[in-house]
Enzyme design. Structure first.
Site, mmCIF file in Angstrom:
data_model
loop_
_atom_site.group_PDB
_atom_site.id
_atom_site.type_symbol
_atom_site.label_atom_id
_atom_site.label_comp_id
_atom_site.label_asym_id
_atom_site.label_seq_id
_atom_site.Cartn_x
_atom_site.Cartn_y
_atom_site.Cartn_z
ATOM 1 C CG MET A 2 -1.960 3.462 7.375
ATOM 2 S SD MET A 2 -2.460 5.187 7.095
ATOM 3 C CE MET A 2 -3.525 5.015 5.675
ATOM 4 C CG ASP A 40 -5.824 -5.463 2.856
ATOM 5 O OD1 ASP A 40 -6.430 -6.516 3.146
ATOM 6 O OD2 ASP A 40 -5.735 -5.021 1.697
ATOM 7 C CG HIS A 42 -4.244 -0.923 -0.544
ATOM 8 N ND1 HIS A 42 -3.899 -0.887 0.791
ATOM 9 C CD2 HIS A 42 -4.837 -2.123 -0.751
ATOM 10 C CE1 HIS A 42 -4.278 -2.025 1.363
ATOM 11 N NE2 HIS A 42 -4.843 -2.781 0.442
ATOM 12 C CB SER A 53 -0.943 -0.025 1.206
ATOM 13 O OG SER A 53 -1.839 1.064 1.168
ATOM 14 C CB THR A 54 1.376 4.006 2.439
ATOM 15 O OG1 THR A 54 -0.016 4.077 2.711
ATOM 16 C CG2 THR A 54 1.973 5.399 2.419
#
Length: 355
Positions: free
Chosen positions: A291, A294, A198, A172-173
């Protein structure tokens, strides 16, 4: 508690007003100022430097991408891109992520006030994550060729051997740059890869195309019935879940609609669970910078199904959230630096087939 000091840079007075109000309402955030372009931002930054900058892309006098690159070269500062979601703007926003931006918050051309109010939690969470971002990991992540991982291999007759092996990656991030480094270091002789990053709708196709241009392996946005093939990475579509399926000795993917899972769509947990069910010990699961949590449960399911599991280590993560949660739940066999992940994928692909 020290509040996160934020600067908003956007040529729209409406955006400056709404975003500033939403952020200022959070007790942990202080909006230092909201300015119309990067030149005004640089003038204000001479007297007070923000912890996080919320930045538009298209602005007069100096565009946001030029400002971002200048910022990262002179004094790296966490940046959250707040950009209009259009096909034309996707490539520029991805370039911003590649240049060091931590996250993207998309905004529509119409219904802006209502959208920003509805997206307040996403915006606040992105600013909080950006404030914790480890920008040193972005600067230190040098690009290498596959030669530093393994010598060139003879591909004759080898592809069939790797057909049943699958590598599943969730991030993600900070994941856009991390994936550029990992996938860019792989030679064509590598296991088939499925990825959840994401990312909003309309961005994933351009992201996949960008990676395809940069990498030796083939990278494409996943479509239902795509085969998982050696030397290829399939990127999950924004706004849909990605599942791995098995048909005899072959693996393919399915793109399906559905509700948010672990607050995301696509969800890493969904992909990892499908990999645990369809591939079991024939898979390698890797959870990278991001972050939240997940993927932590899904990776544990993969490990329990006999898959190998890895996590990116804390030092090389932009945000050590998803890997940390997976480690805490016992889902991870080993943690490895970002620059070691491509080598791990190649070592896994060169092992004897399971089962």
């Amino acid at each position: 508690m020290t509040r996160i000091k934020v600067m908003v840079v956007d040529d729209s007075a409406v955006v400056r007003q709404v975003v500033s109000g939403l952020l200022q309402a959070d007790p942990g955030i202080e909006v230092l100022c909201a300015v119309a372009d990067p030149l005004l931002a640089m003038a204000r930054m001479q007297t007070q430097w923000p912890d996080v900058i919320v930045l538009d892309i298209e602005m007069p006098r100096m565009d946001g991408l030029t400002f971002l690159r200048k910022l990262m070269a002179e004094r790296p500062t966490p940046v959250v891109i707040c950009s209009t979601l259009t096909e034309a703007g996707a490539q520029t926003s991805l370039a911003a992520l590649s240049a060091g931006a931590v996250a993207i918050i998309t905004k529509p051309k119409l219904g802006l006030k209502q959208f920003l109010s509805d997206a307040a939690d996403d915006l606040i969470n992105a600013v909080r994550a950006a404030a914790r971002a480890n920008l040193r990991s972005l600067q230190a992540a040098a690009r290498h060729s596959a030669d530093v991982i393994l010598p060139a291999a003879d591909t004759r007759g080898a592809l069939l051997q790797t057909t049943e092996r699958v590598v599943a990656i969730g991030t993600s991030t900070g994941g856009t740059q991390a994936l550029e480094l990992v996938l860019g270091a792989l030679p064509r002789l590598c296991p088939g890869i499925v990825v959840v990053q994401h990312m909003p709708e309309k961005f994933t196709r351009e992201f996949a195309n960008r990676l395809d241009r940069q990498c030796e392996i083939t990278v494409k946005e996943a479509q239902t019935h795509d085969r998982v093939l050696p030397g290829q990475a399939l990127i999950a579509q924004g706004g849909a879940h990605l599942l791995l399926r098995r048909d005899g000795a072959q693996y393919f993917v399915e793109v399906v609609p559905g509700p948010l899972v672990s607050r995301h769509r696509p969800s890493v947990d969904v992909l990892f669970r499908s990999v645990a069910r369809s591939a079991g010990p024939n898979a390698l699961g890797i959870i990278m910078t991001g972050m939240g949590d997940d993927g932590a449960c899904g990776l544990l399911e993969m490990r329990q199904a006999g898959a190998r599991t890895l996590a990116q280590d804390e030092e090389s993560c932009v945000v050590y959230g998803m890997p940390h949660e997976a480690v805490k739940r016992g889902a991870v066999e080993r943690q490895v630096p970002l620059r070691g992940i491509a080598r791990e994928i190649m070592l896994y692909g060169g092992a004897a087939p399971a089962g």
